[in-house]
Write an enzyme that holds these catalytic residues in place. Sequence first.
Site, mmCIF file in Angstrom:
data_model
loop_
_atom_site.group_PDB
_atom_site.id
_atom_site.type_symbol
_atom_site.label_atom_id
_atom_site.label_comp_id
_atom_site.label_asym_id
_atom_site.label_seq_id
_atom_site.Cartn_x
_atom_site.Cartn_y
_atom_site.Cartn_z
ATOM 1 C CG LEU A 41 -42.028 23.506 -30.271
ATOM 2 C CD1 LEU A 41 -41.243 23.177 -31.551
ATOM 3 C CD2 LEU A 41 -43.283 22.656 -30.208
ATOM 4 C CB ALA A 42 -35.899 24.522 -30.228
ATOM 5 C CB ILE B 184 -28.040 26.006 -20.731
ATOM 6 C CG1 ILE B 184 -27.396 26.913 -21.778
ATOM 7 C CG2 ILE B 184 -27.398 24.620 -20.710
ATOM 8 C CD1 ILE B 184 -25.951 27.284 -21.459
ATOM 9 N N GLY C 277 -39.075 24.686 -23.520
ATOM 10 C CA GLY C 277 -38.906 25.599 -22.391
ATOM 11 C C GLY C 277 -40.002 26.643 -22.479
ATOM 12 C CG PHE D 144 -27.327 25.826 -29.957
ATOM 13 C CD1 PHE D 144 -26.552 26.966 -30.034
ATOM 14 C CD2 PHE D 144 -27.665 25.170 -31.136
ATOM 15 C CE1 PHE D 144 -26.119 27.458 -31.265
ATOM 16 C CE2 PHE D 144 -27.229 25.643 -32.364
ATOM 17 C CZ PHE D 144 -26.455 26.792 -32.424
ATOM 18 C CB CYS E 65 -32.179 20.354 -21.482
ATOM 19 S SG CYS E 65 -32.778 21.028 -23.052
#
Length: 235
Positions: A161-162, A83, A149, A85, A178
């Site tokens: 990516l973030a 998971i 991810g 955000f 994560c």
Amino acid sequence: MRGLRNLEVWKMGLVNYLEAHKLQDKLVSARKVDKIPDTLLSLQHPPTYTLGKRRTDHNLLIPESDLKNIGAELYYTLRGGDITFHGPHQAVLYPVISLRDIGLGARSYVEKLESTMIELASLHGVKAQPGKSGETGVWVGDRKIGAIGVRISYAVTSHGLAFNIDPDLNYFKHIVPCGIANKGVTSLRKETNMVLPAEEIIQEQLISCFARQFGYSSVSWKENASTLSADWEIE
């Protein structure tokens, strides 16, 4: 380096997660049959939690019914990872590229995504590094600054990516980011001692770092990408 390669970048601004997901699916289908070049979506999302294909719902720490009260949505995806955000003031890159064409395996691809974020952090005086064994993403000490991810289908990538520029970190309190417990989350704003430029400039720097890490010889820009995305079709 395998000859001269161009990267087409779609600068999209703030985009609903589902819209971006549908667009990626279309682009992946087109990239698999060489209808489009390697493509990079650069965007931000409204407050959104996403789960990977392992469906680790237990790492969402509040009832799904309460998400509306905090202004967030939840989506299930087929990417790897746990998971995470997404929200405003977080730079997101979704590469839709052929790993076969550039001769990369999955592990090397992820390492280059890590290096992309590490290079960006260094431009602003922040020393970041890959996670330890079992810890995905990019870290500053024991605080996570960038998440990864990915999904790879027939050697074509999606998701990505973030990187936390200056998001509302309170949203991370509602998840086990994560799937890694007892570790913090941070942002470029919190870690740097430098005055940060406008977010648009930082996102352009992230794109440049990506292009450099992956050896693209040129970058072209898709005009009006945010308005074109909803109706985009493979010709």
